[in-house]
Design a protein around this motif. Structure first.
Motif, PDB file in Angstrom:
ATOM      1  N   SER A 255     -29.541 -70.906 -38.406  1.00 48.39           N
ATOM      2  CA  SER A 255     -29.147 -69.832 -37.500  1.00 48.39           C
ATOM      3  C   SER A 255     -28.332 -68.781 -38.230  1.00 48.39           C
ATOM      4  CB  SER A 255     -28.337 -70.414 -36.328  1.00 48.39           C
ATOM      5  OG  SER A 255     -27.965 -69.400 -35.425  1.00 48.39           O
ATOM      6  N   LYS A 256     -27.434 -69.235 -39.092  1.00 51.76           N
ATOM      7  CA  LYS A 256     -26.621 -68.288 -39.870  1.00 51.76           C
ATOM      8  C   LYS A 256     -27.491 -67.474 -40.819  1.00 51.76           C
ATOM      9  CE  LYS A 256     -22.292 -70.945 -39.893  1.00 51.76           C
ATOM     10  NZ  LYS A 256     -22.719 -72.032 -38.999  1.00 51.76           N
ATOM     11  N   LEU A 257     -28.394 -68.152 -41.538  1.00 47.08           N
ATOM     12  CA  LEU A 257     -29.231 -67.463 -42.520  1.00 47.08           C
ATOM     13  C   LEU A 257     -30.115 -66.402 -41.861  1.00 47.08           C
ATOM     14  CD1 LEU A 257     -30.363 -67.180 -45.382  1.00 47.08           C
ATOM     15  CD2 LEU A 257     -31.977 -69.022 -44.834  1.00 47.08           C
ATOM     16  N   LEU A 258     -30.806 -66.789 -40.800  1.00 43.10           N
ATOM     17  CA  LEU A 258     -31.680 -65.827 -40.119  1.00 43.10           C
ATOM     18  C   LEU A 258     -30.869 -64.717 -39.470  1.00 43.10           C
ATOM     19  CD1 LEU A 258     -34.383 -68.146 -38.503  1.00 43.10           C
ATOM     20  CD2 LEU A 258     -34.644 -66.612 -40.458  1.00 43.10           C
ATOM     21  N   GLY A 259     -29.720 -65.080 -38.909  1.00 44.54           N
ATOM     22  CA  GLY A 259     -28.885 -64.069 -38.277  1.00 44.54           C
ATOM     23  C   GLY A 259     -28.410 -63.020 -39.259  1.00 44.54           C
ATOM     24  N   TRP A 260     -27.926 -63.470 -40.411  1.00 48.66           N
ATOM     25  CA  TRP A 260     -27.423 -62.528 -41.421  1.00 48.66           C
ATOM     26  C   TRP A 260     -28.550 -61.678 -41.999  1.00 48.66           C
ATOM     27  CZ3 TRP A 260     -24.361 -67.011 -44.051  1.00 48.66           C
ATOM     28  CH2 TRP A 260     -23.188 -67.259 -43.309  1.00 48.66           C
ATOM     29  N   SER A 261     -29.689 -62.315 -42.298  1.00 45.70           N
ATOM     30  CA  SER A 261     -30.783 -61.573 -42.928  1.00 45.70           C
ATOM     31  C   SER A 261     -31.416 -60.580 -41.960  1.00 45.70           C
ATOM     32  CB  SER A 261     -31.841 -62.546 -43.458  1.00 45.70           C
ATOM     33  OG  SER A 261     -32.369 -63.345 -42.409  1.00 45.70           O
ATOM     34  N   LEU A 262     -31.593 -60.975 -40.706  1.00 45.94           N
ATOM     35  CA  LEU A 262     -32.195 -60.066 -39.730  1.00 45.94           C
ATOM     36  C   LEU A 262     -31.254 -58.926 -39.375  1.00 45.94           C
ATOM     37  CD1 LEU A 262     -33.985 -62.571 -37.315  1.00 45.94           C
ATOM     38  CD2 LEU A 262     -35.036 -61.082 -39.020  1.00 45.94           C
ATOM     39  N   ALA A 263     -29.949 -59.175 -39.444  1.00 41.95           N
ATOM     40  CA  ALA A 263     -28.980 -58.133 -39.090  1.00 41.95           C
ATOM     41  C   ALA A 263     -29.074 -56.924 -40.015  1.00 41.95           C
ATOM     42  CB  ALA A 263     -27.570 -58.698 -39.113  1.00 41.95           C
ATOM     43  N   LEU A 264     -29.633 -57.109 -41.186  1.00 41.33           N
ATOM     44  CA  LEU A 264     -29.771 -56.008 -42.131  1.00 41.33           C
ATOM     45  C   LEU A 264     -30.922 -55.075 -41.773  1.00 41.33           C
ATOM     46  CD1 LEU A 264     -29.266 -58.047 -45.440  1.00 41.33           C
ATOM     47  CD2 LEU A 264     -27.552 -56.694 -44.197  1.00 41.33           C
ATOM     48  N   LEU A 265     -31.777 -55.498 -40.841  1.00 38.05           N
ATOM     49  CA  LEU A 265     -32.968 -54.735 -40.483  1.00 38.05           C
ATOM     50  C   LEU A 265     -32.763 -53.992 -39.173  1.00 38.05           C
ATOM     51  CD1 LEU A 265     -35.680 -57.463 -41.186  1.00 38.05           C
ATOM     52  CD2 LEU A 265     -34.981 -55.600 -42.708  1.00 38.05           C
ATOM     53  N   PRO A 266     -33.475 -52.889 -38.963  1.00 39.62           N
ATOM     54  CA  PRO A 266     -33.483 -52.275 -37.635  1.00 39.62           C
ATOM     55  C   PRO A 266     -34.155 -53.220 -36.646  1.00 39.62           C
ATOM     56  CG  PRO A 266     -35.168 -51.295 -39.030  1.00 39.62           C
ATOM     57  CD  PRO A 266     -34.347 -52.178 -39.920  1.00 39.62           C
ATOM     58  N   ARG A 267     -33.964 -52.974 -35.369  1.00 38.38           N
ATOM     59  CA  ARG A 267     -34.488 -53.909 -34.373  1.00 38.38           C
ATOM     60  C   ARG A 267     -36.005 -54.062 -34.457  1.00 38.38           C
ATOM     61  NH1 ARG A 267     -31.124 -55.710 -30.144  1.00 38.38           N
ATOM     62  NH2 ARG A 267     -32.955 -56.028 -28.844  1.00 38.38           N
ATOM     63  N   TRP A 268     -36.741 -52.967 -34.730  1.00 39.95           N
ATOM     64  CA  TRP A 268     -38.191 -53.100 -34.847  1.00 39.95           C
ATOM     65  C   TRP A 268     -38.553 -53.982 -36.041  1.00 39.95           C
ATOM     66  CZ3 TRP A 268     -40.570 -51.751 -39.322  1.00 39.95           C
ATOM     67  CH2 TRP A 268     -39.925 -50.823 -40.168  1.00 39.95           C
ATOM     68  N   GLY A 269     -37.742 -53.910 -37.096  1.00 40.62           N
ATOM     69  CA  GLY A 269     -37.975 -54.761 -38.245  1.00 40.62           C
ATOM     70  C   GLY A 269     -37.701 -56.227 -37.939  1.00 40.62           C
ATOM     71  N   GLN A 270     -36.679 -56.474 -37.141  1.00 42.11           N
ATOM     72  CA  GLN A 270     -36.383 -57.845 -36.732  1.00 42.11           C
ATOM     73  C   GLN A 270     -37.544 -58.444 -35.945  1.00 42.11           C
ATOM     74  OE1 GLN A 270     -32.538 -58.051 -34.773  1.00 42.11           O
ATOM     75  NE2 GLN A 270     -31.682 -56.514 -36.146  1.00 42.11           N
ATOM     76  N   VAL A 271     -38.118 -57.636 -35.060  1.00 43.08           N
ATOM     77  CA  VAL A 271     -39.256 -58.104 -34.267  1.00 43.08           C
ATOM     78  C   VAL A 271     -40.440 -58.423 -35.177  1.00 43.08           C
ATOM     79  CG1 VAL A 271     -40.916 -57.480 -32.476  1.00 43.08           C
ATOM     80  CG2 VAL A 271     -38.515 -56.847 -32.216  1.00 43.08           C
ATOM     81  N   MET A 272     -40.680 -57.585 -36.181  1.00 42.29           N
ATOM     82  CA  MET A 272     -41.788 -57.813 -37.100  1.00 42.29           C
ATOM     83  C   MET A 272     -41.598 -59.103 -37.895  1.00 42.29           C
ATOM     84  SD  MET A 272     -43.946 -55.427 -36.558  1.00 42.29           S
ATOM     85  CE  MET A 272     -45.016 -55.579 -37.998  1.00 42.29           C
ATOM     86  N   VAL A 273     -40.355 -59.416 -38.271  1.00 39.20           N
ATOM     87  CA  VAL A 273     -40.088 -60.632 -39.034  1.00 39.20           C
ATOM     88  C   VAL A 273     -40.250 -61.874 -38.162  1.00 39.20           C
ATOM     89  CG1 VAL A 273     -38.280 -61.946 -40.220  1.00 39.20           C
ATOM     90  CG2 VAL A 273     -38.590 -59.517 -40.711  1.00 39.20           C
TER      91      VAL A 273
END
Length: 297
Positions: A255-273
């Motif tokens: 949860s920490k790893l995905l949270g930190w890594s996704l936080a670096l992306l815009p929301r549309w990028g988070q959805v794509m990942v």
């Protein structure tokens, strides 16, 4: 569906505010005890919270639909920790069930609400059962709102206490394949963040716990295939340790790893990942299985 009713009543005058763990535990119980209300307590994360709180010497109101499991758990906790337990059979998808939680705890000095009842669905929303989706909205959001408002008011009046909400790793962005479930958890996450600031001047602590995959029956009921799942005991322990210190806690390294890594992306990028991750977790549904129904809570 019949209205919920308590199957056991304990005299609130027998409460105590100290636990077996010494002065630190006693101080914790004075702030968040002597009673805690736990929804979804029959299994999974709710059961883990009940076990952790019982070790701290907090008396418990255990709420879920499955009375037999609650009664067994209550008996185990009484014998192991010498606490008081009240068992309440309630379906939080209905206003009567939520009301029974409020009415049945009116005589208790409640210091903590753990709102862990909930369930999920997966798959395309347009292929879903609308009745099941509305029930999920009622349990995951409407019931949480009503209980948070009621117990938040009570705790603010006593000048201390806590509210624990179960958010999710999926609460921070759109999730194709679990769009509605993620939206319900986004509601819970946002509610917790706002209430943390609103209630702080009254001495009430609020926290949102946002774990990733957990080893419970949730995945089967939501028809998800998950690996690297975390023990619910870890979620309970980490969340209670962070209560009063943080607004959001992410139990487990994933949860920490995905949270930190996704936080670096815009929301549309988070959805794509997250999209291919969810596709992997739901690929087996292409075999024609029926979409998940309401889960035991």
């Amino acid at each position: 569906m019949p209205l919920s009713s308590p199957i056991e009543t304990i005299d609130a005058r027998t409460t105590r505010d100290t636990g077996p763990g010494g002065s630190a535990t006693s101080a914790w119980c004075r702030r968040y005890g002597p009673w805690a209300v736990i929804t979804g307590a029959s299994d999974g994360i709710g059961r883990a919270f009940a076990q952790d709180l019982a070790r701290r010497g907090v008396h418990l109101v255990l709420v879920a639909r499955r009375g037999a499991l609650l009664a067994t758990l209550a008996d185990e906790l009484r014998k192991a920790h010498g606490i008081e337990c009240r068992v309440l059979v309630a379906d939080l998808a209905h206003a009567g069930g939520v009301g029974s939680v409020i009415d049945s705890t009116a005589d208790l000095d409640v210091g903590l609400l753990v709102a862990s009842a909930g369930f999920g669905t997966s798959g395309p929303l347009i292929s879903s059962n609308p009745d099941v989706e509305r029930e999920m909205l009622d349990v995951n959001c409407a019931a949480v709102l009503t209980l948070a408002t009621h117990f938040g008011t009570r705790l603010a009046g006593r000048g201390r206490g806590g509210l624990v909400f179960l958010s999710s790793l999926l609460a921070f962005h759109g999730v194709p394949g679990a769009a509605h479930y993620a939206a319900t958890k986004a509601y819970v996450q946002t509610l917790a963040e706002g209430l943390r600031v609103e209630l702080a001047p009254s001495g009430v602590d609020v926290i949102a716990s946002a774990p990733g995959p957990i080893r419970t029956g949730f995945a089967d009921r939501a028809r998800l295939r998950m690996s690297l799942a975390l023990s619910p005991d870890v979620v309970a322990r980490v969340t209670l340790a962070a209560l009063g210190r943080r607004t959001t806690v992410r139990p487990g390294w994933l949860s920490k790893l995905l949270g930190w890594s996704l936080a670096l992306l815009p929301r549309w990028g988070q959805v794509m990942v997250i999209t291919p991750i969810m596709q992997g977790m739901t690929a087996h549904q292409a075999t024609g299985e029926q979409r998940a129904g309401p889960a035991p809570r």
